[in-house]
Design an enzyme around this catalytic site. Structure first.
Site, PDB file in Angstrom:
ATOM      1  N   ARG A 273      10.480  21.283  13.390  1.00 36.30           N
ATOM      2  CA  ARG A 273      11.568  20.735  12.588  1.00 36.30           C
ATOM      3  C   ARG A 273      11.843  21.668  11.416  1.00 36.30           C
ATOM      4  NH1 ARG A 273      10.722  14.170  12.878  1.00 36.30           N
ATOM      5  NH2 ARG A 273       8.556  14.571  13.372  1.00 36.30           N
TER       6      ARG A 273
ATOM      7  N   TYR B 149      16.130  12.419  25.064  1.00 35.31           N
ATOM      8  CA  TYR B 149      15.899  11.721  23.792  1.00 35.31           C
ATOM      9  C   TYR B 149      17.126  10.885  23.417  1.00 35.31           C
ATOM     10  CZ  TYR B 149      14.725  11.278  18.776  1.00 35.31           C
ATOM     11  OH  TYR B 149      14.441  10.821  17.506  1.00 35.31           O
TER      12      TYR B 149
ATOM     13  N   ARG C 141      23.027  19.424   8.044  1.00 35.94           N
ATOM     14  CA  ARG C 141      22.226  18.216   8.191  1.00 35.94           C
ATOM     15  C   ARG C 141      22.168  17.555   6.812  1.00 35.94           C
ATOM     16  NH1 ARG C 141      22.752  19.854  12.722  1.00 35.94           N
ATOM     17  NH2 ARG C 141      21.222  19.955  14.396  1.00 35.94           N
TER      18      ARG C 141
HETATM   19  P1  NAD Z   1       6.329  11.540  15.303  1.00 36.57           P
HETATM   20  O1  NAD Z   1       6.378  12.373  16.527  1.00 36.57           O
HETATM   21  O2  NAD Z   1       5.602  12.054  14.110  1.00 36.57           O
HETATM   22  O3  NAD Z   1       5.735  10.104  15.630  1.00 36.57           O
HETATM   23  C1  NAD Z   1       5.895   9.458  16.872  1.00 36.57           C
HETATM   24  C2  NAD Z   1       4.600   8.741  17.189  1.00 36.57           C
HETATM   25  O4  NAD Z   1       4.750   8.047  18.428  1.00 36.57           O
HETATM   26  C3  NAD Z   1       3.415   9.690  17.343  1.00 36.57           C
HETATM   27  O5  NAD Z   1       2.312   9.188  16.643  1.00 36.57           O
HETATM   28  C4  NAD Z   1       3.168   9.717  18.860  1.00 36.57           C
HETATM   29  O6  NAD Z   1       1.842  10.031  19.192  1.00 36.57           O
HETATM   30  C5  NAD Z   1       3.585   8.305  19.234  1.00 36.57           C
HETATM   31  N1  NAD Z   1       3.989   8.160  20.631  1.00 36.57           N
HETATM   32  C6  NAD Z   1       4.881   8.914  21.317  1.00 36.57           C
HETATM   33  N2  NAD Z   1       4.997   8.486  22.579  1.00 36.57           N
HETATM   34  C7  NAD Z   1       4.165   7.413  22.696  1.00 36.57           C
HETATM   35  C8  NAD Z   1       3.835   6.539  23.759  1.00 36.57           C
HETATM   36  N3  NAD Z   1       4.390   6.678  24.988  1.00 36.57           N
HETATM   37  N4  NAD Z   1       2.946   5.548  23.526  1.00 36.57           N
HETATM   38  C9  NAD Z   1       2.379   5.401  22.302  1.00 36.57           C
HETATM   39  N5  NAD Z   1       2.635   6.212  21.263  1.00 36.57           N
HETATM   40  C10 NAD Z   1       3.526   7.207  21.454  1.00 36.57           C
HETATM   41  O7  NAD Z   1       7.842  11.208  14.921  1.00 36.57           O
HETATM   42  P2  NAD Z   1       8.440  10.496  13.643  1.00 36.57           P
HETATM   43  O8  NAD Z   1       9.252  11.491  12.919  1.00 36.57           O
HETATM   44  O9  NAD Z   1       7.405   9.738  12.919  1.00 36.57           O
HETATM   45  O10 NAD Z   1       9.458   9.484  14.341  1.00 36.57           O
HETATM   46  C11 NAD Z   1       9.148   8.118  14.514  1.00 36.57           C
HETATM   47  C12 NAD Z   1      10.324   7.422  15.155  1.00 36.57           C
HETATM   48  O11 NAD Z   1      11.495   7.566  14.336  1.00 36.57           O
HETATM   49  C13 NAD Z   1      10.679   7.969  16.531  1.00 36.57           C
HETATM   50  O12 NAD Z   1      11.017   6.894  17.370  1.00 36.57           O
HETATM   51  C14 NAD Z   1      11.882   8.833  16.275  1.00 36.57           C
HETATM   52  O13 NAD Z   1      12.735   8.886  17.384  1.00 36.57           O
HETATM   53  C15 NAD Z   1      12.541   8.118  15.105  1.00 36.57           C
HETATM   54  N6  NAD Z   1      13.338   9.059  14.302  1.00 36.57           N
HETATM   55  C16 NAD Z   1      12.733   9.944  13.449  1.00 36.57           C
HETATM   56  C17 NAD Z   1      13.513  10.841  12.727  1.00 36.57           C
HETATM   57  C18 NAD Z   1      12.925  11.817  11.737  1.00 36.57           C
HETATM   58  O14 NAD Z   1      13.662  12.559  11.118  1.00 36.57           O
HETATM   59  N7  NAD Z   1      11.621  11.848  11.535  1.00 36.57           N
HETATM   60  C19 NAD Z   1      14.911  10.838  12.895  1.00 36.57           C
HETATM   61  C20 NAD Z   1      15.468   9.954  13.791  1.00 36.57           C
HETATM   62  C21 NAD Z   1      14.685   9.057  14.481  1.00 36.57           C
HETATM   63  N1  UDP Z   2      16.643  25.142  12.573  1.00 34.62           N
HETATM   64  C1  UDP Z   2      16.640  26.437  12.072  1.00 34.62           C
HETATM   65  N2  UDP Z   2      15.436  27.079  11.971  1.00 34.62           N
HETATM   66  C2  UDP Z   2      14.254  26.501  12.294  1.00 34.62           C
HETATM   67  C3  UDP Z   2      14.266  25.173  12.795  1.00 34.62           C
HETATM   68  C4  UDP Z   2      15.484  24.526  12.929  1.00 34.62           C
HETATM   69  O1  UDP Z   2      17.680  26.994  11.748  1.00 34.62           O
HETATM   70  O2  UDP Z   2      13.208  27.165  12.140  1.00 34.62           O
HETATM   71  C5  UDP Z   2      17.926  24.411  12.668  1.00 34.62           C
HETATM   72  C6  UDP Z   2      18.192  23.742  14.020  1.00 34.62           C
HETATM   73  O3  UDP Z   2      18.819  24.658  14.911  1.00 34.62           O
HETATM   74  C7  UDP Z   2      19.119  22.609  13.604  1.00 34.62           C
HETATM   75  C8  UDP Z   2      18.636  22.219  12.212  1.00 34.62           C
HETATM   76  O4  UDP Z   2      17.873  23.333  11.747  1.00 34.62           O
HETATM   77  O5  UDP Z   2      20.440  23.078  13.500  1.00 34.62           O
HETATM   78  C9  UDP Z   2      17.765  20.964  12.200  1.00 34.62           C
HETATM   79  O6  UDP Z   2      16.748  21.121  13.178  1.00 34.62           O
HETATM   80  P1  UDP Z   2      15.616  20.039  13.407  1.00 34.62           P
HETATM   81  O7  UDP Z   2      14.897  20.464  14.647  1.00 34.62           O
HETATM   82  O8  UDP Z   2      14.830  19.864  12.172  1.00 34.62           O
HETATM   83  O9  UDP Z   2      16.385  18.667  13.638  1.00 34.62           O
HETATM   84  P2  UDP Z   2      17.625  18.218  14.565  1.00 34.62           P
HETATM   85  O10 UDP Z   2      18.266  19.413  15.193  1.00 34.62           O
HETATM   86  O11 UDP Z   2      17.041  17.309  15.562  1.00 34.62           O
HETATM   87  O12 UDP Z   2      18.531  17.570  13.594  1.00 34.62           O
END
Ligand code: NAD
Ligand code: UDP
Length: 314
Positions: free
Chosen positions: A190, A149, A215
């Site tokens: 998450r 990722y 976070r």
């Molecule tokens: P999510 O998993 O809910 O959404 C991702 C979407 O992309 C899904 O609908 C999935 O089906 C689609 N997808 C995945 N692979 C695909 C492919 N090969 N072709 C077509 N569709 C595909 O995640 P999200 O939280 O909505 O995240 C959206 C974007 O934002 C991602 O790129 C993620 O890396 C980025 N992002 C999100 C967060 C967050 O906290 N939510 C943080 C950092 C970055």
């Molecule tokens: N985490 C936790 N309990 C849970 C899920 C996640 O303590 O049930 C912790 C995880 O280890 C991380 C933080 O919460 O330190 C955020 O995790 P998340 O997967 O939401 O996002 P990311 O690690 O990608 O920031």
């Protein structure tokens, strides 16, 4: 018939958590929206309110394959975002980031459209600089379980800037920090969705490690506002979009427990490998360039999210 005054948007990953909120914002603003998704983590139900709307189209498509559509702006979000999901098939995750971004940039170049890449704070890895400014280059283990990722997003950023340098393609890169809100998947691991679902089910909250890792959580509406401001600005980024309010995971667990059921236990489990110890964005750039900062306090956003989970899963 095409109305040339209306902006035409392509959103990849539109059925996911962030993508579907972006669809709502653009549809409510009267724009045309074409959505593509392969539904690996997204759900059609997130878009059900727009099916059959004349300005809306939904296509099942995998971004690792090229596609031809006519649009002015591409919002490139397709990629699983939760550690559980992106680690399920890490090779596919890396392919999605590289080939997906490559295909979308090719489309943007051909159409002279602008592409916004949803990158991530994970490009900073387990950061040695705190809070993280955009010029910090990160501390990522390319061979670790988060590498698919983190490195995927890093090469996606590189591709964007090389398309800009070589072909003058209009790009914008945002680095999204942990975001939460309605439509998070209950089972995607998450932390906020986990804690809320556990608490609503009357179960203990699972703290990984000692819970001292930190976070900073941004409510989805604030994030989408930032994303739109970046698309409308000429600055290519990269630009951090996230909340500067940092807290420990333990404090987060206590906050959610307090709101749902103060009697619940906190259950300690092992810390996943490569779990970053601390994370908080420096958002000076977003503030200066976009006049953007999050507005919704964590307490309020968590309350809204709890209400959504209550209605949608019980
Ligand atoms: P999510 O998993 O809910 O959404 C991702 C979407 O992309 C899904 O609908 C999935 O089906 C689609 N997808 C995945 N692979 C695909 C492919 N090969 N072709 C077509 N569709 C595909 O995640 P999200 O939280 O909505 O995240 C959206 C974007 O934002 C991602 O790129 C993620 O890396 C980025 N992002 C999100 C967060 C967050 O906290 N939510 C943080 C950092 C970055
Ligand atoms: N985490 C936790 N309990 C849970 C899920 C996640 O303590 O049930 C912790 C995880 O280890 C991380 C933080 O919460 O330190 C955020 O995790 P998340 O997967 O939401 O996002 P990311 O690690 O990608 O920031």
């Amino acid at each position: 018939m095409t109305n040339y005054n209306i902006k035409r948007n392509l959103i990849t990953g539109a059925a996911g958590f962030l993508g579907s909120h972006l669809v709502d914002r653009l549809m409510n603003a009267g724009e045309e929206v074409i959505c593509i998704d392969n539904y690996c983590t997204g759900r059609k139900i997130n878009l059900s309110q727009w099916i059959n709307h004349p300005r809306f189209e939904l296509i099942r498509h995998d971004v690792t394959e090229p596609i031809r559509v006519e649009v002015d702006r591409i919002w490139h979000l397709a990629c699983p975002a939760s550690p559980i999901h992106y680690q399920l098939n890490p090779i596919k995750t890396a392919k999605t980031s590289f080939l997906g971004t490559y295909n979308m940039l090719g489309l943007a170049r051909r159409l002279k459209a602008k592409l916004l890449l949803a990158s991530t704070s994970e490009v900073y890895g387990d950061p040695e600089v705190h809070p993280q400014p955009e010029n910090y280059r990160g501390c990522v283990d390319p061979t670790g379980i988060r590498g698919c990722y983190d490195e995927g997003k890093r090469i996606a950023e590189t591709l964007c800037f090389d398309y800009k340098r070589m072909h003058d393609t209009q790009i914008a890169v945002i680095r999204i920090f942990n975001t939460y809100g309605p439509r998070m998947l209950p089972g995607d691991g998450r932390v906020i969705s986990n804690f809320i679902v556990q608490a609503l089910n009357g179960n203990g909250l699972t703290i990984y490690g000692d819970g001292k890792q930190t976070r900073s959580f941004c409510f989805v509406d604030d994030l989408i506002e930032g994303m739109i401001r970046v698309m409308n600005h000429t600055y290519s980024g990269p630009i951090n979009i996230g909340s500067p309010k940092e807290l420990t995971i333990l404090a987060l667990a206590k906050l959610i427990r307090e709101k749902i059921n103060p009697g619940l236990k906190l259950i300690h489990k092992p810390l996943p490998k490569d779990d970053p110890k601390q994370r908080r964005p420096n958002i000076n750039l977003a503030y200066e360039k976009l006049d953007w900062e999050p507005k919704i306090p964590l307490e309020e956003g968590i309350g809204t999210t709890i209400e959504w989970f209550k209605e949608s899963i019980f």
